[in-house]
Write an enzyme that holds these catalytic residues in place. Structure first.
Site, mmCIF file in Angstrom:
data_model
loop_
_atom_site.group_PDB
_atom_site.id
_atom_site.type_symbol
_atom_site.label_atom_id
_atom_site.label_comp_id
_atom_site.label_asym_id
_atom_site.label_seq_id
_atom_site.Cartn_x
_atom_site.Cartn_y
_atom_site.Cartn_z
ATOM 1 N N GLU A 149 -3.021 -4.706 4.224
ATOM 2 C CA GLU A 149 -4.484 -4.529 4.229
ATOM 3 C C GLU A 149 -5.099 -4.468 5.624
ATOM 4 O OE1 GLU A 149 -6.021 -7.557 1.614
ATOM 5 O OE2 GLU A 149 -4.811 -6.873 -0.064
ATOM 6 N N ASP A 200 -1.355 -1.677 1.085
ATOM 7 C CA ASP A 200 -2.825 -1.763 1.113
ATOM 8 C C ASP A 200 -3.403 -1.455 -0.270
ATOM 9 O OD1 ASP A 200 -5.403 -2.096 2.185
ATOM 10 O OD2 ASP A 200 -4.879 -1.000 4.009
ATOM 11 N N GLU A 269 1.181 -3.508 -6.799
ATOM 12 C CA GLU A 269 0.392 -4.572 -7.442
ATOM 13 C C GLU A 269 -0.408 -3.999 -8.605
ATOM 14 O OE1 GLU A 269 -1.949 -6.717 -4.521
ATOM 15 O OE2 GLU A 269 -0.338 -6.677 -3.044
#
Ligand code: G3I
Length: 358
Positions: A149, A200, A269
């Site tokens: 990120e 990210d 994710e």
């Protein structure tokens, strides 16, 4: 000549291995496509929960237990805390699952002392942290999110990736954009055997995806120009925290963009909330059984995503879900998982099991 007494039992072993493979397990369904993973958490270490994890998935990511604030001491010079992460990594490995590491360098869930001093001290702290963690897990973790990120959210000029970076990061404030390359070089030297990822969220945003693509390409081009035969950043992790608002064409656009620079891609994710718009209120209630229309809409989107992922299976190394069931999910009020709060499979599970039927 091979004796019949050897051939007959061999035949039955082969037959049994094929027949015993559970065809309803997601890892079997996607075995020719990509690794299929989920998170491991304290709630998923034992009993039925662990059995479900083991049945469907062949790779796990610790949801929180390998993050810098879990491993590194609260104060510089203190002892690292390995107990929980070791337990998870060892149990996964003993049960035939690989482990992906999350995460080495992140602005969040980190330690303030890493970046509290001078730039030189911050560099030293980063290098020590990466070396300590990679050395500890050597041979047990196959790939790592090295940097997580780092990119900002409101990007107007993706060609200038440096000024697109997130500025509310201790690493950025102390070291500037170079912290990213430093992290990857350190990880590569610490353990050349592991696969290194930039990870990210929001990479379905076209500007953000373009900025990440430009950053990764520039760092890899520079590394190769030094005579290295491989990339420095092996892969890009698209987190994939989605909702019903998703434009799937944006996901395809990113897969295309990242494929074009010769890196592997993972969906790291994945979860799909039942919210209709990106800014609307959360979906249905925590741990409830979803109303049929939302459950079906969510299933349709999961199916469309998996049809897309299969199209890109030569580029995608792994698809990891961020949670098994709606009760334990970090976004439980959005009911984003494949299983409901009673651990019953939802339409979303059937959709992922057989995306062509949706
Ligand atoms: O463990 C403590 C517990 O002792 C305490 O009683 C409780 C009180 O709130 O907090 C517990 O810690 C929480 C932890 O999750 C474990 O449940 C933290 O407050 C909470 O902030 C933490 O949230 C995690 C979040 O990252 C933090 O940024 C989520 O579980 C985790 O799913 C989420 O994961 C991130 C990825 O690492 C990176 N990408 C985005 C993703 C979602 O935010």
């Amino acid at each position: 000549m091979i004796k019949k007494t050897i051939l007959v039992p061999l035949f039955f072993i082969i037959l049994c291995t094929a027949a015993c493979e559970d065809k309803t397990a997601l890892k079997t369904i996607y075995k020719n496509d990509f690794l299929i993973g989920n998170i491991i958490t304290p709630a998923y270490m034992d009993g039925d929960n662990f059995d479900l994890l083991k049945k469907h998935f062949n790779i796990v990511t610790c949801e929180n237990d390998m993050k810098p604030d879990r491993l590194a001491p609260a104060n510089k010079g203190g002892a690292y805390r390995w107990t929980e992460a070791d337990r998870m990594a060892d149990k996964a490995k003993e049960n035939g699952m690989q482990v992906h590491g999350h995460v080495l360098v992140w602005h969040s869930q980190s330690r303030a002392w890493f970046t509290a001093g001078t730039a030189e001290e911050a560099k030293e702290n980063m290098v020590n942290h990466i070396n300590t963690v990679l050395d500890h897990f050597k041979g047990r973790v196959v790939s790592w999110d090295v940097v997580n990120e780092a990119m900002g959210d409101s990007i107007t000029d993706p060609s200038d990736w440096r000024s697109s970076l997130r500025t509310n990061s201790g690493w950025y404030r102390t070291l500037g954009p170079d912290f990213i390359e430093l992290a990857f070089r350190t990880a590569r030297e610490a353990d050349p055997d592991i696969i290194l990822y930039y990870n990210d969220y929001g990479l379905n945003n076209r500007n953000k995806a373009a900025a990440v693509r430009n950053m990764v390409k520039e760092i890899n081009d520079k590394y190769k120009a030094e005579g290295n035969s491989r990339n420095l950043i092996d892969g890009i992790g698209m987190q994939g925290h989605y909702g019903l608002w998703l434009n799937i064409g944006d996901v395809r656009n990113s897969l295309e963009l990242f494929s074009g620079i010769g890196v592997e891609i993972s969906i790291t994710e994945l979860d799909v909330e039942s919210r209709q718009t990106n800014s609307s209120e959360w979906g249905v209630n925590r741990n409830s059984v979803m109303p049929e229309p939302q459950a079906q809409a969510q299933a349709n989107l999961y199916a469309a995503l998996f049809r897309l992922f299969r199209e890109y299976r030569d580029k995608i190394a792994r698809v990891t879900f961020w949670g098994m069931d709606d009760k334990n999910s970090w976004k439980s009020v959005g009911n984003p998982c494949l299983f409901d709060g009673n651990m019953e499979p939802k339409p979303a599970f059937l959709a992922v099991s057989n995306p062509d039927d949706y």
